[in-house]
Design a protein around this motif. Sequence first.
Motif, PDB file in Angstrom:
ATOM      1  N   SER A  31       0.841  -1.195   0.000  1.00 55.98           N
ATOM      2  CA  SER A  31       0.000   0.000   0.000  1.00 55.98           C
ATOM      3  C   SER A  31       0.870   1.236   0.000  1.00 55.98           C
ATOM      4  O   SER A  31       2.090   1.173   0.214  1.00 55.98           O
ATOM      5  CB  SER A  31      -0.899   0.009   1.246  1.00 55.98           C
ATOM      6  N   ASP A  32       0.246   2.388  -0.231  1.00 57.24           N
ATOM      7  CA  ASP A  32       0.992   3.647  -0.221  1.00 57.24           C
ATOM      8  C   ASP A  32       1.605   3.901   1.146  1.00 57.24           C
ATOM      9  O   ASP A  32       2.684   4.477   1.261  1.00 57.24           O
ATOM     10  CB  ASP A  32       0.059   4.794  -0.609  1.00 57.24           C
ATOM     11  N   VAL A  33       0.928   3.463   2.217  1.00 54.56           N
ATOM     12  CA  VAL A  33       1.460   3.644   3.572  1.00 54.56           C
ATOM     13  C   VAL A  33       2.631   2.702   3.807  1.00 54.56           C
ATOM     14  O   VAL A  33       3.705   3.116   4.260  1.00 54.56           O
ATOM     15  CB  VAL A  33       0.357   3.404   4.618  1.00 54.56           C
ATOM     16  N   ASP A  34       2.466   1.428   3.466  1.00 52.01           N
ATOM     17  CA  ASP A  34       3.509   0.444   3.756  1.00 52.01           C
ATOM     18  C   ASP A  34       4.780   0.688   2.954  1.00 52.01           C
ATOM     19  O   ASP A  34       5.880   0.422   3.429  1.00 52.01           O
ATOM     20  CB  ASP A  34       2.997  -0.971   3.470  1.00 52.01           C
ATOM     21  N   ARG A  35       4.665   1.215   1.752  1.00 47.58           N
ATOM     22  CA  ARG A  35       5.860   1.419   0.937  1.00 47.58           C
ATOM     23  C   ARG A  35       6.777   2.490   1.521  1.00 47.58           C
ATOM     24  O   ARG A  35       7.951   2.576   1.184  1.00 47.58           O
ATOM     25  CB  ARG A  35       5.483   1.814  -0.493  1.00 47.58           C
ATOM     26  N   ARG A  36       6.254   3.309   2.426  1.00 46.00           N
ATOM     27  CA  ARG A  36       7.031   4.388   3.035  1.00 46.00           C
ATOM     28  C   ARG A  36       7.652   3.981   4.370  1.00 46.00           C
ATOM     29  O   ARG A  36       8.436   4.734   4.946  1.00 46.00           O
ATOM     30  CB  ARG A  36       6.151   5.624   3.239  1.00 46.00           C
TER      31      ARG A  36
END
Length: 202
Positions: A31-36
């Motif tokens: 997800s966009d959150v996990d990739r960060r």
Amino acid sequence: MLVADAYLGHREDPDVTERLADADPARVVLSDVDRRRSRVRTETEDGRDLGVVVGRELADGDVLETESGDLVVVELAAVEALVVEFEDADVSATAALELGHAAGNRHWDLAVRDGEALFPMADSRERMEAAVAGHVPEDVTVRTERVPPTTFDDGGSPGGHEHSHGDGHSHSHDSHSHDHSHGDHSHAHDHGIRTIDGGDDA
């Protein structure tokens, strides 16, 4: 559990492409959150537990290596975006600036693609459409679209920006700036715009 603790590069890098050709890599969708995140526990597409501890923001197509030498290809889950189509509408510069100002005050990320403005869905569709409607003519089309989360990234773009957060918060961007003072605190904003070429999906 597999632990991916080494970043090899992007799948299009020659050295990485060569290694992938001789491997059967696992694939993981983040997800966009996990990739960060610097550390993520997730699972591969074939159901194996996977820990990602490479300590960097990941992009679609990045390739990681596990402790055992297995390769993992990262894919990113698409995000919902509100798309405002200006290209065929009669929109004044004032209206466009007002929309940009309103989006900036709400701290919405923004990408520009040809004659369209894209905003990631930071609220319900109804609330975002209502916020936009007050700043654009009726002939402007507003719709939603699933796009790669990197659509709103700054890396290397002319409108790149940085964020820092303290008691108040400040944003440093390349395009324009405005300040707000609210009683005992203030906000300083410089808003850049992420511009993407037509057909660019990353």
